[in-house]
Design a protein around this motif. Structure first.
Motif, PDB file in Angstrom:
ATOM      1  N   ARG A  55      16.306  13.841 -76.791  1.00  0.00           N
ATOM      2  CA  ARG A  55      16.986  12.984 -77.855  1.00  0.00           C
ATOM      3  C   ARG A  55      17.849  12.159 -77.172  1.00  0.00           C
ATOM      4  NH1 ARG A  55      16.192  14.370 -83.149  1.00  0.00           N
ATOM      5  NH2 ARG A  55      18.261  13.699 -83.436  1.00  0.00           N
ATOM      6  N   PHE A  60      19.349   9.070 -79.453  1.00  0.00           N
ATOM      7  CA  PHE A  60      19.807   9.804 -80.910  1.00  0.00           C
ATOM      8  C   PHE A  60      21.165  10.393 -80.311  1.00  0.00           C
ATOM      9  CE2 PHE A  60      15.183   9.857 -81.857  1.00  0.00           C
ATOM     10  CZ  PHE A  60      15.335   8.629 -82.353  1.00  0.00           C
ATOM     11  N   PRO A  80      19.759   2.507 -82.617  1.00  0.00           N
ATOM     12  CA  PRO A  80      18.469   2.862 -82.391  1.00  0.00           C
ATOM     13  C   PRO A  80      17.324   1.897 -82.756  1.00  0.00           C
ATOM     14  CG  PRO A  80      19.821   4.452 -83.163  1.00  0.00           C
ATOM     15  CD  PRO A  80      20.619   3.258 -83.168  1.00  0.00           C
ATOM     16  N   VAL A  85      11.912   1.484 -77.653  1.00  0.00           N
ATOM     17  CA  VAL A  85      11.422   2.829 -77.498  1.00  0.00           C
ATOM     18  C   VAL A  85      10.650   3.281 -78.780  1.00  0.00           C
ATOM     19  CG1 VAL A  85      12.120   5.296 -77.085  1.00  0.00           C
ATOM     20  CG2 VAL A  85      13.468   3.585 -76.114  1.00  0.00           C
ATOM     21  N   MET A  87       8.617   6.452 -80.403  1.00  0.00           N
ATOM     22  CA  MET A  87       8.848   7.705 -80.682  1.00  0.00           C
ATOM     23  C   MET A  87       7.613   8.345 -81.262  1.00  0.00           C
ATOM     24  SD  MET A  87      11.862  10.105 -80.218  1.00  0.00           S
ATOM     25  CE  MET A  87      12.014  11.763 -80.378  1.00  0.00           C
ATOM     26  N   PHE A  89       6.940  11.803 -83.307  1.00  0.00           N
ATOM     27  CA  PHE A  89       7.897  12.917 -83.730  1.00  0.00           C
ATOM     28  C   PHE A  89       7.059  14.442 -83.914  1.00  0.00           C
ATOM     29  CE2 PHE A  89      10.367   9.276 -84.529  1.00  0.00           C
ATOM     30  CZ  PHE A  89      11.515   9.862 -84.290  1.00  0.00           C
ATOM     31  N   GLN A  90       7.815  15.528 -83.811  1.00  0.00           N
ATOM     32  CA  GLN A  90       7.025  16.771 -84.181  1.00  0.00           C
ATOM     33  C   GLN A  90       6.277  16.909 -85.201  1.00  0.00           C
ATOM     34  OE1 GLN A  90       9.818  19.807 -83.333  1.00  0.00           O
ATOM     35  NE2 GLN A  90       8.520  21.380 -82.491  1.00  0.00           N
ATOM     36  N   LYS A  91       6.868  16.416 -86.389  1.00  0.00           N
ATOM     37  CA  LYS A  91       6.220  16.602 -87.608  1.00  0.00           C
ATOM     38  C   LYS A  91       5.645  14.967 -88.194  1.00  0.00           C
ATOM     39  CE  LYS A  91       8.849  20.404 -88.792  1.00  0.00           C
ATOM     40  NZ  LYS A  91      10.280  20.540 -89.233  1.00  0.00           N
ATOM     41  N   ALA A  93       6.356  12.324 -89.062  1.00  0.00           N
ATOM     42  CA  ALA A  93       7.280  11.450 -89.909  1.00  0.00           C
ATOM     43  C   ALA A  93       6.401  10.321 -90.172  1.00  0.00           C
ATOM     44  CB  ALA A  93       8.393  11.306 -89.073  1.00  0.00           C
ATOM     45  N   LEU A  94       5.334  10.471 -90.488  1.00  0.00           N
ATOM     46  CA  LEU A  94       4.520   9.168 -91.256  1.00  0.00           C
ATOM     47  C   LEU A  94       5.086   8.859 -92.707  1.00  0.00           C
ATOM     48  CD1 LEU A  94       0.978  10.068 -89.901  1.00  0.00           C
ATOM     49  CD2 LEU A  94       2.523   8.398 -89.085  1.00  0.00           C
ATOM     50  N   ARG A 154       1.469   3.939 -84.465  1.00  0.00           N
ATOM     51  CA  ARG A 154       2.587   3.288 -84.959  1.00  0.00           C
ATOM     52  C   ARG A 154       3.792   3.182 -83.801  1.00  0.00           C
ATOM     53  NH1 ARG A 154       5.980   6.346 -89.545  1.00  0.00           N
ATOM     54  NH2 ARG A 154       6.482   7.740 -87.730  1.00  0.00           N
ATOM     55  N   ALA A 155       3.573   4.095 -83.155  1.00  0.00           N
ATOM     56  CA  ALA A 155       4.845   4.073 -82.100  1.00  0.00           C
ATOM     57  C   ALA A 155       4.580   3.115 -80.715  1.00  0.00           C
ATOM     58  CB  ALA A 155       4.794   5.607 -81.361  1.00  0.00           C
ATOM     59  N   ASP A 166       7.633  13.971 -78.782  1.00  0.00           N
ATOM     60  CA  ASP A 166       8.504  15.089 -79.130  1.00  0.00           C
ATOM     61  C   ASP A 166       7.669  16.344 -79.702  1.00  0.00           C
ATOM     62  OD1 ASP A 166      10.537  17.199 -79.514  1.00  0.00           O
ATOM     63  OD2 ASP A 166      11.319  15.763 -81.322  1.00  0.00           O
TER      64      ASP A 166
ATOM     65  N   PRO C 208      11.908  14.356 -95.052  1.00  0.00           N
ATOM     66  CA  PRO C 208      12.646  15.073 -93.758  1.00  0.00           C
ATOM     67  C   PRO C 208      13.385  14.073 -93.268  1.00  0.00           C
ATOM     68  CG  PRO C 208      10.098  14.908 -93.891  1.00  0.00           C
ATOM     69  CD  PRO C 208      10.739  14.136 -94.926  1.00  0.00           C
ATOM     70  N   GLU C 210      13.704  13.585 -90.170  1.00  0.00           N
ATOM     71  CA  GLU C 210      12.891  12.923 -89.040  1.00  0.00           C
ATOM     72  C   GLU C 210      12.036  11.664 -89.471  1.00  0.00           C
ATOM     73  OE1 GLU C 210       9.428  15.035 -87.508  1.00  0.00           O
ATOM     74  OE2 GLU C 210      10.630  15.431 -85.687  1.00  0.00           O
ATOM     75  N   THR C 211      12.087  11.473 -90.872  1.00  0.00           N
ATOM     76  CA  THR C 211      11.195  10.453 -91.500  1.00  0.00           C
ATOM     77  C   THR C 211      12.213   9.119 -91.093  1.00  0.00           C
ATOM     78  OG1 THR C 211       9.921  11.633 -92.578  1.00  0.00           O
ATOM     79  CG2 THR C 211      10.020   9.294 -93.293  1.00  0.00           C
ATOM     80  N   GLU C 212      13.471   9.517 -91.499  1.00  0.00           N
ATOM     81  CA  GLU C 212      14.663   8.416 -91.557  1.00  0.00           C
ATOM     82  C   GLU C 212      14.792   7.996 -89.975  1.00  0.00           C
ATOM     83  OE1 GLU C 212      18.377   8.885 -93.750  1.00  0.00           O
ATOM     84  OE2 GLU C 212      17.164  10.266 -94.565  1.00  0.00           O
ATOM     85  N   THR C 213      14.710   9.041 -89.215  1.00  0.00           N
ATOM     86  CA  THR C 213      15.060   8.805 -87.737  1.00  0.00           C
ATOM     87  C   THR C 213      13.773   7.769 -87.116  1.00  0.00           C
ATOM     88  OG1 THR C 213      15.850  11.041 -87.568  1.00  0.00           O
ATOM     89  CG2 THR C 213      15.571   9.788 -85.484  1.00  0.00           C
ATOM     90  N   ALA C 214      12.568   8.352 -87.753  1.00  0.00           N
ATOM     91  CA  ALA C 214      11.681   7.451 -87.019  1.00  0.00           C
ATOM     92  C   ALA C 214      11.660   6.245 -87.502  1.00  0.00           C
ATOM     93  CB  ALA C 214      10.305   8.322 -87.766  1.00  0.00           C
ATOM     94  N   GLY C 216      14.029   4.369 -87.976  1.00  0.00           N
ATOM     95  CA  GLY C 216      14.996   3.492 -87.216  1.00  0.00           C
ATOM     96  C   GLY C 216      14.390   3.583 -85.914  1.00  0.00           C
ATOM     97  N   SER C 217      13.692   4.485 -85.238  1.00  0.00           N
ATOM     98  CA  SER C 217      13.257   4.146 -83.911  1.00  0.00           C
ATOM     99  C   SER C 217      12.142   3.105 -84.020  1.00  0.00           C
ATOM    100  CB  SER C 217      12.757   5.297 -83.375  1.00  0.00           C
ATOM    101  OG  SER C 217      11.308   5.713 -83.687  1.00  0.00           O
ATOM    102  N   LEU C 218      11.684   2.989 -85.145  1.00  0.00           N
ATOM    103  CA  LEU C 218      10.599   1.797 -85.026  1.00  0.00           C
ATOM    104  C   LEU C 218      11.201   0.479 -85.588  1.00  0.00           C
ATOM    105  CD1 LEU C 218       7.958   3.974 -87.374  1.00  0.00           C
ATOM    106  CD2 LEU C 218       7.882   3.330 -84.846  1.00  0.00           C
TER     107      LEU C 218
END
Lengths: 366, 368, 317
Positions: A55, A60, A80, A85, A87, A89-91, A93-94, A154-155, A166, C208, C210-214, C216-218
C-alpha cells in the motif's frame, strides 16, 4: 540481487510504517531495489507487513520514515489518480454496474485517452486476457476466473509503469488459482511490465516470480530469486516458511552440529564459533529413509528411528519419524509409494542425509 | 395522531380563575334532584369538555356540586370537540350508545349535530325559564342545544405598537408597518363579518353577497398574516411575533394574565359575538338521559353560572350575574344592550349552512 | 471424539430448555401435520390488517360519492361525482396539491443530498467515537418526535429566538424565519433526514471501500469517483430512500401546519379541515382518495422508470 545493469523501477530505502497504535511497527527498515520488467513477489504470513508495504508502494499510505521511489520519484508525490500504477485488488473491486468493456475502458476514459482508440485498445486487452468477445457481458454473469481476467485487463489497459497485485488469487479454489498463476506469468512476460505481487502462498511465489521477498514481523527476511531462496534460506524462518523443513537443536561442532551428544554432518550458512547454540534445518525431500538396517549409501549421517505417522499424498508419502537418539521428530518425503508396507506406522527405520543438505543457523532466530 | 397533538383547542392554554363558593350551591339545587321517584342513578355521567382552566371552571361551578347533590360521579372526556363530533354521529347512525352523555360544544358545531338530528330536545328543563334569550339557539325548533355563555372575537393588540391609543378600526391591519405582524384564525372564523363591514359591505347581505368581505380579506392577505389556532395566538403575542390579532377575548385575557402587555378592543365596525352550549346525543338509556338533562338544567342555574362563567371570564345566560373585577365595562364582556349593540351576531343557521363555503373561500385567498 | 459423554450434573442452558417446552406446546396446538400451512398462519394477522385497510378504503370511497347537505348535515342517499368535481374545480385544492407535490419533490432532492453525505461519513469514518457521535446526533431528534421538534424550531427560529438573537449580536435586525414555504421545507428536510440516512447506510455499506480506491488508482479524481462509481452503485438505496421521503412528505400534516403559519397547507391539512372543521366527510374522503391515487401513480412511475431500488427486496434490479 538482480537487476544490476538495468535502472531500478522501484526502490525502497529504510522504510518504516508505524500506525501509532502502540503495537509493533507494521514495517521496519524495509529496503530493496527492483529492476524494470521484473516480477517481484512479497511473501509472508498474515500480519507480516507485506500488504502495508504494498500500500505504501501504491501510494495509499505514506511511510513514517524512509522513502519509496517509483521511476525515481517518491510514490506519494502525486495524487493516486495521476500515478502510472495499475493495481489488482484482493476482492477485485470491479464495477458491478458496468459491462466488461466499460470496466476495462474506465481507466482510459478517466485518463483521457483518445476516444477513437479506446474501443480497439479495450478489445486488444480483452484478447490478451483471453476474454475476446466478452465485452458486452455484465460482471455478475462471469465466473470467478473470468472476473480475475477482467481485473487484470483493467489494471493493464492504460500501460502503467508498475503493476501491483494485492493477493488477488487468495479467494480462488486451488485448481483455478494455479491456472491463474500461470496466466499472470504469461501476461507479465508478454507485456514486460514491472510487477509486484503480494501473497502468503509460497507455491505462488515460487511459480510466478523472478524475485521473492520474504517478510516476517514487519521486516524483510530475505530477498532472492526463487531457486536461491529455496536452496539457501537466509534463516530458520525462511527455511520453515518455504518448503517443509525439520529442525534439530544443538551446538556447533567441527563436522556440523552436535545434537544430544551425536555429531551430525552439516553446513553452516555463516561463520559460527564452535560450541554456540545453533539450529539445523533439513528439507523433507532431502532426508532418505529405508527399513531398519538397510544401507543408505552416500549419506553422511545415518540414525535409527520409528515411524509415528504416515500420510499418503498421491505422488509421494509424508512420513513422520521420531529419532530418539537426537530427541527430535522429522518429516520425510518418500517418493516410492510401493514401499508403503515397509514403512507402516510403528516400523523401525533408518534415516540419513548428506552434509550439504543440513543447513546450520545461529539459534537466535525461529 | 398528530391532529390531536397539534390542535389542542383554544381552551387548552387558558388559565382562568374560578370563583369560590361551590359548596354553598348544594342548598340551592332544584328539589327535583332529590325526588324519590327519579329514575335509577347511573354510577357516572361523561361530559366532553375543553381542558385546562375550562374544565376546571366547569368542575368547580357545575360538576362537583352536581356530584355532591346526587352522588353521581362526573367524568370529563377531553377529546377535541371536532373529533368527538364524527364519533357521536357514527354512534347514532349505527344505533349504538353514544360515547358521551353531554357535549360541551360551540353553538355552530352543536347546531350541525342538531340539524343532523342526533341531539335530544331540552325544552322541558325547568331552569330555562330563568335564562335570557341568549340561551335559546337561533333558527332551530325548541332547545336541541342550550347556550350557556357568549364570547367576542376582539381585536387584540400590543399597546406598545399603538402609542396614540387603541386602534379604532379593523383597517389598522392594513398599515404597512404591521406587515407580517398580524394574525387570524386559519379558517378566518370571527373575521368574516367585521371584514364585510370594513370592506364597505352590509351585514344584511350575508350570506348572499360577501364580496366586500373577500375584498377586505384579500387586502389583509397582502399583509402576510399568520394563521393559527388559539394557543398560537398566545404564543405569538408572548414571543413578540405579532402586534394585532382577531381572536377570542379569553385568549387575550389569558396572555395578559401571563404577563404579556396586551389590550383588546371592539372596533367601530363591530366584532363577532357567538355562544357555546351543552347538548345530549340521542341513544342514551332512559335513566341516563334523565340525569344528563338534570346536569344541564343545573348548569343554567344562576349559582352554577356565576362560578362557571367567572372561571371563564365570559358573560353567562342568566340575568344578574356579577362580572369578574377585571372585566367590568369591558367590551369583551357584554352585559348591557348598549355593549351588545356594537357586536355582530349572525343567525346560527346561516353560519352552519355557509360556514364551510366561507372557510373554503378564506383558504383560497390565504393559500393563493 | 474422545470426550466423555455429558456429566451427570450437566444441564442444557435455560433458554434451550424453554425453547424445548415451547416446541412441545406448539406440537399440541399446531400439529406437525399442519406444517405446510404454518406460513399462512404467520401472515394471517398481517393479511387481516391489510384487509381492514381495504375495507376502510371502500368505506371512504363510498362516502366520497355522497354529498353533504348543510340543511340536515347528513350525506346524500345517492351517489354522485360532485365531491370530485368540487375538489378538481376549486382553485385552492389545486394550489394545495401542487404545493404538496412540489414541496415533496424539493424536500426529497435536498434530503437525499444531505443524507448521502451524512451516510457516507457514517460508513467511511474510521474512528468509532466519531461514528457514535454521528449516530447519536442523527437519532436523538428522531426519538423526540415530529411535533415536539417542530415546536423546537418555533422557539429557535422565532422573532425572539436563538437565531435572531445571534443575528442581533452582529447588528442584523430580527427577521421572519418562520411561517413561510422555506420554513416548511426546512422542517421537512430536518424531519426526513434520519429516515433517508437509515435507508442509505446499507446501500453505501454494500459499496466496498476498495472499489473507490480502485477507481482512484485507475485514474478517477474524487468527483469522478462520486459520479461514475458511488452514485450508480448507491442507486438502489437512493431510490428506496427517495420513495420513502417523497411519500412521507407528500402526506405530511404537522410540519406545514406548524411551521407554515397557516398559509402553507398541504393536502393532508385540507383533508383534516374537511373531516374535522367543516364536517364535510364526503369532500374529505374524495380528497383523501385523490391523494392516495396521486401518490400511488407517482410511486408507480418511479418503479417503472428506475426500479424499486432497495424496496424491491431481492426482486429484479
Amino acid at each position: 540481487m538482480s537487476g544490476v545493469q538495468q535502472p531500478a523501477a522501484v526502490v525502497a530505502e529504510g522504510v518504516d510504517m508505524d500506525f501509532g497504535t502502540g503495537a509493533a511497527m507494521a514495517v521496519k527498515d524495509a529496503g530493496f531495489a527492483l529492476g524494470r520488467g521484473r516480477f517481484l513477489t512479497i511473501l509472508g504470513p498474515s500480519g507480516s507487513g507485506k500488504t502495508t508495504l504494498l500500500r505504501m508502494i501504491a501510494g495509499f499510505q505514506t511511510p513514517t520514515r524512509g522513502q519509496i521511489l517509483i521511476g525515481g520519484k517518491p510514490a506519494d508525490a502525486v495524487a493516486p489518480h495521476r500515478r502510472s500504477v495499475g493495481m489488482v485488488f484482493q476482492k477485485l473491486a470491479l464495477f458491478p454496474h458496468m459491462t466488461v468493456a466499460q470496466n476495462v475502458a474506465f481507466p482510459l476514459k478517466m485518463r483521457r485517452f483518445n476516444p477513437a482508440e479506446i474501443a480497439g485498445r479495450v478489445e486488444r486487452y480483452l484478447e490478451l486476457v483471453r476474454l475476446g468477445g466478452f465485452g458486452a457481458r455484465r460482471i455478475h454473469e462471469l465466473s470467478g476466473g473470468q472476473q480475475q481476467r477482467v481485473a487484470i485487463a483493467r489494471a493493464l489497459v492504460f500501460e502503467p509503469e508498475l503493476l501491483l497485485l494485492d493477493e488477488p488469487l487468495a479467494a480462488l479454489d486451488r485448481k483455478l488459482r494455479e491456472e491463474m498463476q500461470l496466466e499472470f506469468r504469461r501476461i507479465q512476460k508478454e507485456l514486460g511490465v514491472t510487477t509486484i505481487n503480494v501473497t502468503h502462498d509460497q507455491r505462488e511465489a515460487l511459480v510466478v516470480s523472478d524475485e521473492i521477498i520474504v517478510m516476517d514481523q514487519g521486516q524483510i527476511q530475505q530477498h532472492a530469486a526463487p531457486a536461491e531462496m529455496y536452496r539457501r534460506p537466509a534463516n530458520p524462518f525462511v527455511a520453515h516458511f518455504i518448503g517443509v523443513s525439520s529442525f534439530l537443536k544443538g551446538r556447533r561442532s567441527a563436522a556440523g552440529i552436535e545434537v544430544n551428544g551425536i555429531d551430525c554432518a552439516g553446513q553452516a550458512v555463516a561463520d559460527l564459533a564452535p560450541g554456540v547454540a545453533c539450529l539445523g534445518a533439513i528439507r523433507a525431500e532431502q532426508i532418505r529413509i529405508a527399513p531398519a538396517g538397510a544401507p543408505l549409501p552416500g549419506c553422511d549421517t545415518v540414525v535409527q528411528g520409528q515411524v509415528t505417522d504416515i500420510v499418503f499424498e498421491g505422488e509421494r508419502l509424508l512420513c513422520f519419524v521420531t529419532l530418539p537418539a537426537l530427541a527430535a521428530e522429522v518429516q520425510i518425503y518418500h517418493h516410492d509409494p510401493a514401499g508403503l508396507d515397509q514403512l507402516a506406522k510403528g516400523a523401525s527405520v533408518s534415516v540419513g542425509w548428506t552434509a550439504g543438505d543440513l543447513l546450520i543457523f545461529a539459534a537466535d532466530k525461529g | 395522531m398528530t391532529n390531536m397533538l397539534y390542535r389542542p383547542n383554544r381552551r387548552a392554554l387558558l388559565r382562568g380563575t374560578a370563583a369560590a363558593g361551590a359548596a354553598a350551591l348544594m342548598g340551592t339545587l332544584p328539589g327535583r334532584l332529590m325526588a324519590q321517584d327519579a329514575p335509577a342513578k347511573p354510577a357516572e355521567i361523561i361530559v366532553r369538555a375543553w381542558g385546562g382552566s375550562w374544565v376546571e371552571a366547569l368542575k368547580k361551578g357545575v360538576s362537583d356540586p352536581f356530584t355532591a347533590a346526587t352522588g353521581i360521579q362526573v367524568r370529563h372526556d377531553l377529546t377535541e370537540d371536532n373529533e368527538i363530533q364524527p364519533k357521536v354521529w357514527a354512534a347514532v347512525a349505527q344505533g349504538r350508545v353514544p360515547p358521551i352523555h353531554i357535549n360541551w360544544d360551540t353553538t355552530t358545531n352543536a347546531t350541525k349535530s342538531a340539524l343532523r338530528g342526533v341531539t335530544e330536545d331540552l325544552s322541558d328543563l325547568s331552569n330555562l325559564a330563568g335564562t335570557t334569550d341568549l340561551a335559546k339557539p337561533v333558527g332551530l325548533d325548541g332547545y336541541p342545544i342550550v347556550n350557556t355563555y357568549g364570547y367576542v372575537y376582539v381585536l387584540a393588540y400590543r399597546p406598545e405598537a399603538f402609542p396614540d391609543g387603541a386602534p379604532t378600526s379593523w383597517k389598522a391591519m392594513l398599515d404597512p408597518k404591521f406587515r407580517g405582524r398580524i394574525a387570524l384564525y386559519n379558517d378566518g372564523i370571527g373575521f368574516h363579518f367585521p371584514a364585510q363591514v370594513a370592506g364597505g359591505g352590509k351585514l344584511e347581505d350575508i350570506p348572499a353577497n360577501m364580496q366586500a368581505a373577500w375584498d377586505f380579506i384579500a387586502q389583509v392577505k397582502e399583509q402576510q398574516p399568520l394563521l393559527g389556532e388559539d394557543p398560537d395566538f398566545t404564543a405569538w403575542f408572548q414571543n413578540g411575533e405579532i402586534d394585532l390579532a382577531c381572536t377570542i377575548s379569553t385568549n387575550a385575557r389569558e396572555a395578559k394574565k401571563n404577563g404579556v402587555d396586551l389590550a383588546w378592543t371592539v372596533p367601530e365596525e363591530g366584532a363577532k359575538f357567538d355562544t357555546d352550549g351543552l347538548w345530549i346525543p340521542k341513544g342514551l338509556p332512559e335513566n341516563e338521559l334523565y340525569w344528563a338533562k338534570e346536569y344541564i338544567n343545573f348548569a343554567i342555574s344562576k349559582d352554577a353560572q356565576q362560578v362557571w362563567c367567572d372561571g371563564l371570564g365570559l358573560p353567562g345566560v342568566v340575568p344578574g350575574l356579577t362580572p369578574p373585577a377585571d372585566l367590568v365595562d369591558d367590551p369583551s364582556y357584554p352585559d348591557t344592550p348598549e355593549e351588545m349593540s356594537h357586536l355582530i351576531r349572525i343567525s346560527t343557521k346561516v353560519q352552519v349552512e355557509n360556514e364551510s363555503e366561507w372557510f373554503g373561500k378564506f383558504k383560497e385567498i390565504m393559500q393563493g | 471424539m474422545s470426550e466423555p459423554g455429558p456429566k451427570q450434573d450437566f444441564r442444557y442452558p435455560l433458554h434451550w430448555r424453554l425453547m424445548d417446552g415451547v416446541e412441545r406446546l406448539a406440537d399440541i396446538v399446531w400439529p406437525r401435520s399442519m406444517a405446510r400451512h404454518t406460513g399462512w398462519l404467520f401472515i394471517a394477522p398481517a393479511l387481516l390488517l391489510v384487509g381492514l385497510l381495504v375495507l376502510g378504503l371502500v368505506q371512504i370511497a363510498d362516502s366520497s360519492l355522497r354529498v353533504l347537505d348543510t340543511a340536515t348535515f347528513l350525506p346524500s342517499e345517492d351517489w354522485s361525482l360532485t365531491n370530485y368535481e368540487k375538489a378538481l374545480g376549486t382553485k385552492v385544492y389545486l394550489t394545495v396539491a401542487w404545493r404538496s407535490v412540489s414541496a415533496a419533490a424539493l424536500t426529497t432532492v435536498l434530503t437525499l443530498i444531505l443524507a448521502f453525505a451524512y451516510a457516507y461519513a457514517l460508513v467511511r469514518v474510521r474512528k468509532a467515537w466519531i461514528r457514535k457521535a454521528l449516530l447519536i446526533t442523527l437519532f436523538l431528534p428522531f426519538f423526540i418526535g415530529q411535533v415536539v421538534r417542530a415546536y423546537g424550531w418555533l422557539i429557535i427560529l422565532g422573532n425572539s429566538g436563538m437565531v435572531n438573537e445571534a443575528l442581533g449580536l452582529i447588528g442584523v435586525a430580527p427577521m421572519r424565519l418562520l411561517f413561510n414555504y422555506g420554513a416548511v421545507i426546512f422542517g421537512l428536510v430536518q424531519y426526513m433526514l434520519p429516515f433517508a440516512v437509515l435507508l442509505l447506510v446499507p446501500a453505501l455499506t454494500a459499496i466496498p471501500e476498495e472499489t473507490e480506491t480502485a477507481a482512484g488508482s485507475l485514474g478517477a479524481s474524487w468527483p469522478r469517483i462520486f459520479w461514475h462509481v458511488l452514485l450508480p452503485m448507491a442507486k438502489p438505496g437512493l431510490i428506496g430512500a427517495g420513495l420513502v421521503v417523497f411519500t412521507l412528505t407528500l402526506t405530511d400534516f404537522a410540519v406545514p401546519a406548524m411551521l407554515g403559519g397557516g398559509s402553507q397547507d398541504f393536502i393532508a391539512n385540507a383533508i383534516y379541515d374537511q373531516f374535522f372543521r367543516t364536517a364535510d366527510q364526503g369532500l374529505g374522503a374524495a380528497l383523501a382518495l385523490m391523494l392516495v391515487a396521486a401518490g400511488s401513480i407517482l410511486v408507480g412511475l418511479v418503479f417503472m422508470v428506475f426500479g424499486a431500488g432497495t424496496l424491491a427486496m431481492g426482486g429484479r434490479k
